[in-house]
Design a protein around this motif. Structure first.
Motif, mmCIF file in Angstrom:
data_model
loop_
_atom_site.group_PDB
_atom_site.id
_atom_site.type_symbol
_atom_site.label_atom_id
_atom_site.label_comp_id
_atom_site.label_asym_id
_atom_site.label_seq_id
_atom_site.Cartn_x
_atom_site.Cartn_y
_atom_site.Cartn_z
ATOM 1 N N CYS A 44 0.856 -1.188 0.000
ATOM 2 C CA CYS A 44 0.000 0.000 0.000
ATOM 3 C C CYS A 44 0.894 1.241 0.000
ATOM 4 O O CYS A 44 2.097 1.116 0.093
ATOM 5 C CB CYS A 44 -0.903 -0.025 1.235
ATOM 6 N N CYS B 149 1.760 3.146 2.207
ATOM 7 C CA CYS B 149 2.578 3.326 3.417
ATOM 8 C C CYS B 149 3.936 2.609 3.320
ATOM 9 O O CYS B 149 4.845 2.909 4.085
ATOM 10 C CB CYS B 149 1.835 2.814 4.648
ATOM 11 N N HIS C 146 0.175 -6.100 2.359
ATOM 12 C CA HIS C 146 -1.107 -6.565 2.909
ATOM 13 C C HIS C 146 -1.456 -7.911 2.274
ATOM 14 O O HIS C 146 -1.464 -8.056 1.053
ATOM 15 C CB HIS C 146 -2.218 -5.558 2.592
ATOM 16 N N CYS D 186 -1.959 -0.624 10.052
ATOM 17 C CA CYS D 186 -1.269 0.131 9.009
ATOM 18 C C CYS D 186 -1.885 1.537 8.898
ATOM 19 O O CYS D 186 -3.086 1.721 9.096
ATOM 20 C CB CYS D 186 -1.394 -0.600 7.686
ATOM 21 N N CYS E 231 -2.580 3.165 6.392
ATOM 22 C CA CYS E 231 -3.491 3.349 5.254
ATOM 23 C C CYS E 231 -4.934 3.028 5.629
ATOM 24 O O CYS E 231 -5.849 3.305 4.862
ATOM 25 C CB CYS E 231 -3.048 2.491 4.080
ATOM 26 N N ARG F 16 -6.224 -0.005 6.021
ATOM 27 C CA ARG F 16 -6.618 -1.384 5.696
ATOM 28 C C ARG F 16 -6.357 -2.270 6.910
ATOM 29 O O ARG F 16 -5.325 -2.127 7.568
ATOM 30 C CB ARG F 16 -5.818 -1.904 4.497
#
Ligand SMILES: [Zn+2]
Length: 190
Positions: free
Chosen positions: A5, A7, A12, A67, A69, A71
């Motif tokens: 992602c 980050c 993931h 995370c 982001c 997710r």
């Protein structure tokens, strides 16, 4: 089975399709989150060809925590090593890539080396032969010994075990086409 992602703090895992576990490649025991080991996958959505606790031979770790982001899918570190490269020396897991990283850092060594494993009186013995530049080799004897000592100290810090270092002249270690034979394991012969 996994994707990075924005980050960039691990990949993931598509957990709705894969159930990941990290195990000790030696004992098969499941390791706690964050600890490095072999990735084992079980497919959750395949009907025709399911994989149950498939050992990937890839060494990674699950990244603990959430995370940035947003997710919620768990993350794993990018894969760098394979468990079939792993050597077990006096009960310690050693990867040739760890030894190589140390050798490449030190001035005067060449990227040609060989790891020789033997067994004496039931104990694993390790010797690493490393080629050094002609200039280092033509230096006074004390300089070679100092370099051997420095390499052995650095390796001990990284690996946790003492390894004998032998510096050899350029072109001493046999070259083979393609992949060089880095590890010579003679432990089964003694
Ligand atoms: Zn993320």
């Amino acid at each position: 089975m996994a994707i990075e992602c924005p980050c960039h703090e691990g990949l993931h895992i598509f957990e709705d399709h894969f159930y990941p576990e990290i195990i000790d490649p030696d004992s098969g025991r499941v390791l706690p989150e964050g600890q490095e080991g072999e990735l084992v996958l079980t497919t959750l959505s395949k009907w025709a060809m399911p994989m149950i606790r498939y050992r990937t031979r890839d060494i990674t770790a699950l990244v603990p925590g959430a995370c940035g982001c947003g997710r919620s899918l768990r993350r794993m570190r990018r894969i760098g090593r394979r468990s079939d490269d792993m050597l077990i020396i006096r009960g310690v897991n050693v990867y040739p890539s760890q030894i190589e990283a140390v050798l490449l850092e030190v001035e005067g060594t060449l990227p040609h080396y060989q790891i020789i494993l033997t067994r004496e009186h039931g104990l694993d013995q390790v010797e690493v032969q490393v080629e050094v530049t002609a200039q280092v080799f033509s230096d006074r004897v004390g300089a070679l010994e100092a370099l051997e000592e420095r390499l052995a100290d650095t390796l001990e810090r990284v690996l946790g075990i003492r390894i004998a270092i032998t510096l050899v002249e350029p072109q001493t270690i046999q070259r083979s086409e393609g992949k060089a034979k880095r590890v010579i394991d003679k432990r089964g012969q003694t």
